[in-house]
Design a protein around this motif. Structure first.
Motif, short mmCIF file in Angstrom:
data_model
loop_
_atom_site.label_atom_id
_atom_site.label_comp_id
_atom_site.label_asym_id
_atom_site.label_seq_id
_atom_site.Cartn_x
_atom_site.Cartn_y
_atom_site.Cartn_z
N SER A 109 -5.90 -3.87 -3.81
CA SER A 109 -5.96 -3.62 -5.26
C SER A 109 -6.89 -4.56 -6.25
O SER A 109 -7.61 -4.14 -7.26
CB SER A 109 -4.74 -3.54 -6.05
OG SER A 109 -3.78 -2.54 -5.23
N ASP A 132 -2.16 4.42 -3.34
CA ASP A 132 -1.30 3.69 -2.78
C ASP A 132 0.05 3.92 -3.35
O ASP A 132 0.64 3.47 -4.33
CB ASP A 132 -1.51 2.22 -3.06
CG ASP A 132 -0.63 1.22 -2.35
OD1 ASP A 132 0.36 1.93 -1.52
OD2 ASP A 132 -0.85 0.08 -2.33
N GLN A 135 2.98 1.10 -3.51
CA GLN A 135 2.58 -0.26 -4.50
C GLN A 135 1.91 0.33 -5.50
O GLN A 135 0.60 -0.29 -5.74
CB GLN A 135 2.28 -1.24 -3.59
CG GLN A 135 2.75 -2.61 -4.18
CD GLN A 135 4.11 -2.96 -4.64
OE1 GLN A 135 4.49 -3.14 -5.76
NE2 GLN A 135 4.94 -2.50 -3.53
N ASP A 137 -0.18 1.18 -8.76
CA ASP A 137 -0.30 0.55 -9.93
C ASP A 137 -0.65 1.23 -11.35
O ASP A 137 -0.35 0.89 -12.53
CB ASP A 137 -1.73 -0.75 -9.54
CG ASP A 137 -1.41 -1.46 -8.85
OD1 ASP A 137 -0.22 -2.31 -9.06
OD2 ASP A 137 -1.98 -1.80 -7.71
N ASP A 202 -8.20 3.15 -4.06
CA ASP A 202 -7.23 2.16 -3.54
C ASP A 202 -6.23 2.94 -2.75
O ASP A 202 -5.84 4.16 -2.83
CB ASP A 202 -6.38 1.41 -4.70
CG ASP A 202 -5.84 0.30 -3.98
OD1 ASP A 202 -5.77 -0.19 -3.00
OD2 ASP A 202 -4.85 -0.50 -4.91
MG LIG Z 1 -2.21 -2.96 -4.03
#
Ligand SMILES: [Mg+2]
Ligand SMILES: Nc1ncnc2c1ncn2[C@@H]1O[C@H](COP(=O)(O)OP(=O)(O)OP(=O)(O)O)[C@@H](O)[C@H]1O
Length: 429
Positions: A109, A132, A135, A137, A202
């Motif tokens: 990230s 992702d 996790q 974001d 990502d």
């Molecule tokens: Mg990450």
């Protein structure tokens, strides 16, 4: 809080670990590929660390909360310069998209944010896809989200979701097709609707085994991503290079930071909880008739409902009240008021000749993460509060206020504090 003044000579670099805020009193520093000049400041949260490099002689005022640190890296420890030069090189070669792959905590990230910052410096309209789901974001966990980057960022968390697609799980295994479809759709929409010049993707940290890698590469290839950066795992780099190296600008290897903040399972759970809360708190309850909506992601609602007499019969076998039940090809799902005792489930299996019997306790539907689908097919986060099986209506919390055409249920359940509870299950409801 401790405040220190730090002078950094041109070319010097320090590693800062949060929680802290840096304000540039004089000079100019580089952080994650973004330039911060005199008068500007940036924040590093408790779970993050970054390299800060002076581009000219600089003075920094650092406000450190407990747990923060500022250190001089050993030689070769700090990857910032290498990251910037390799990412710049991809852009110089004219490639207009890049994906980051690697194991958890590799720096994916961070490099995604860095690439976005470098694209911004070139004056490119830049979009980010956060695929992702574990996790996440940009949006909540279990969603693939996309956003436009308007200003330099130190974390993808600073971005607000422009599009989001529900995957329903925080782990991509068995959900690969939804992640892949969402990734492809997000990239194509950023190009077609937002007119972006540069796209950064990502990806999730599941990179063990060919299937984990291949499903991501498939989605990246189909969405036309031109280069892949593999972080911190040379064997993974060689695998990805064999599969993708001849496309576009090819595959690039970048090392992970030798010293960095690592998040354990507890910290990851806290981070996910914050993301759920950010989108779901303040939602209002909505009551929806299940017969008015299309439903996916539910074992119960996918099956043919059993008659009241059959419910009674099952209830008699189980010795508990059965509120609803349905059958599909190989499974029987029953919602029970409480957990039955003994081996009555086995009797049910043989009576109904089903390989699998899933029992859902009534109370456990509360907190199931879901998405509501609007009339344009867009998805919005939602949390199940209750299902009234007598009236076939669901109550859920969602920030969405428009017309709901569908509900997709996930395999994640949250408690009142937005913390995940229980284990993900194939049939939460
Ligand atoms: Mg990450
Ligand atoms: N230049 C750097 N020097 C030191 N630490 C850094 C540097 N850049 C990033 N980090 C830190 O490394 C850690 C891992 O980075 P990051 O969150 O980008 O990894 P990730 O692969 O996306 O992890 P996840 O699997 O949780 O998504 C973070 O604490 C981040 O702040």
């Amino acid at each position: 809080m401790i405040t220190t003044l730090l002078h950094l000579a041109e070319g010097r670099l320090v590693r800062v670990s949060g929680p802290l805020t840096v304000s540039v009193v004089d000079g100019q520093v580089l952080v994650l590929g973004a330039i911060f000049s005199r008068g500007s400041s940036f924040h590093v949260d408790e779970f993050k660390s970054y390299g800060v490099k002076a581009l000219v002689d600089s003075s920094l005022k650092i406000y450190m909360s407990p747990g923060a640190s500022v250190e001089e890296p050993q030689s070769g420890e700090e990857p910032l310069d290498l990251w910037v030069s390799r990412i710049d090189d991809v852009m110089r070669r004219g490639c207009s998209s890049l994906a980051v792959m690697g194991p958890t905590d590799a720096g994916k990230s961070s490099v995604a944010a860095l690439a976005a910052n470098r694209a911004l410096l070139r004056g490119l309209r830049t979009g980010v896809v956060d695929a992702d789901i574990g996790q996440a974001d940009i949006g909540p966990p279990a969603f693939v989200s996309a956003s436009i980057v308007e200003k330099p960022i130190l974390s993808l968390r600073e971005l607000r979701p422009l599009y989001q697609r529900f995957v329903g799980s925080i782990s991509p295994q068995r959900f690969e097709r939804r992640v892949a479809a969402a990734l492809v759709e997000s990239v194509l929409r950023l190009r077609a609707e937002e007119g972006v010049d540069f796209i950064v993707v990502d990806t999730d940290g599941w990179v063990q085994g060919v299937n984990a890698v291949e499903y991501k590469l498939e989605a990246l290839r189909l969405s036309g991503i031109e280069s892949i950066v593999v972080m911190g795992d040379r064997e993974l780099y060689r695998l990805v290079d064999r599969m993708y190296g001849r496309y576009g600008c090819g595959v690039v290897y970048l090392p992970s930071p030798a010293q960095r903040r690592i998040r354990d399972r507890g910290a990851r759970r806290i981070l996910r909880s914050r993301q759920y809360r950010a989108v779901l708190s303040g939602s209002r309850p909505r009551r929806i008739s299940m017969s008015d909506v299309s439903v996916q992601g539910s074992c119960l609602f996918a099956g043919t409902p059993l008659t009241p007499m059959e419910l009674q019969e099952i209830g008699r076998i189980l010795g508990v009240k059965v509120l609803a039940a349905s059958v599909t090809g190989d499974a029987l799902v029953a919602v029970v008021a409480e957990k039955p005792r003994g081996n009555s489930v086995a009797r049910l299996e043989s009576l109904y000749e089903r390989q699998q019997v899933y029992l859902v306790e009534k109370g456990s539907v509360k907190g199931v993460l879901a998405a509501v689908v609007d009339e344009r097919g867009r998805e919005h986060p939602a949390l199940v509060d209750d299902i009234d099986f007598a009236t076939n209506t669901i109550t859920l919390y969602t920030p969405f206020e428009g017309e709901v055409r569908g509900i997709v249920f996930g395999n994640v359940r949250l408690n009142e504090d937005y913390v995940e509870v229980g284990r993900p299950s194939r049939c939460l409801l």
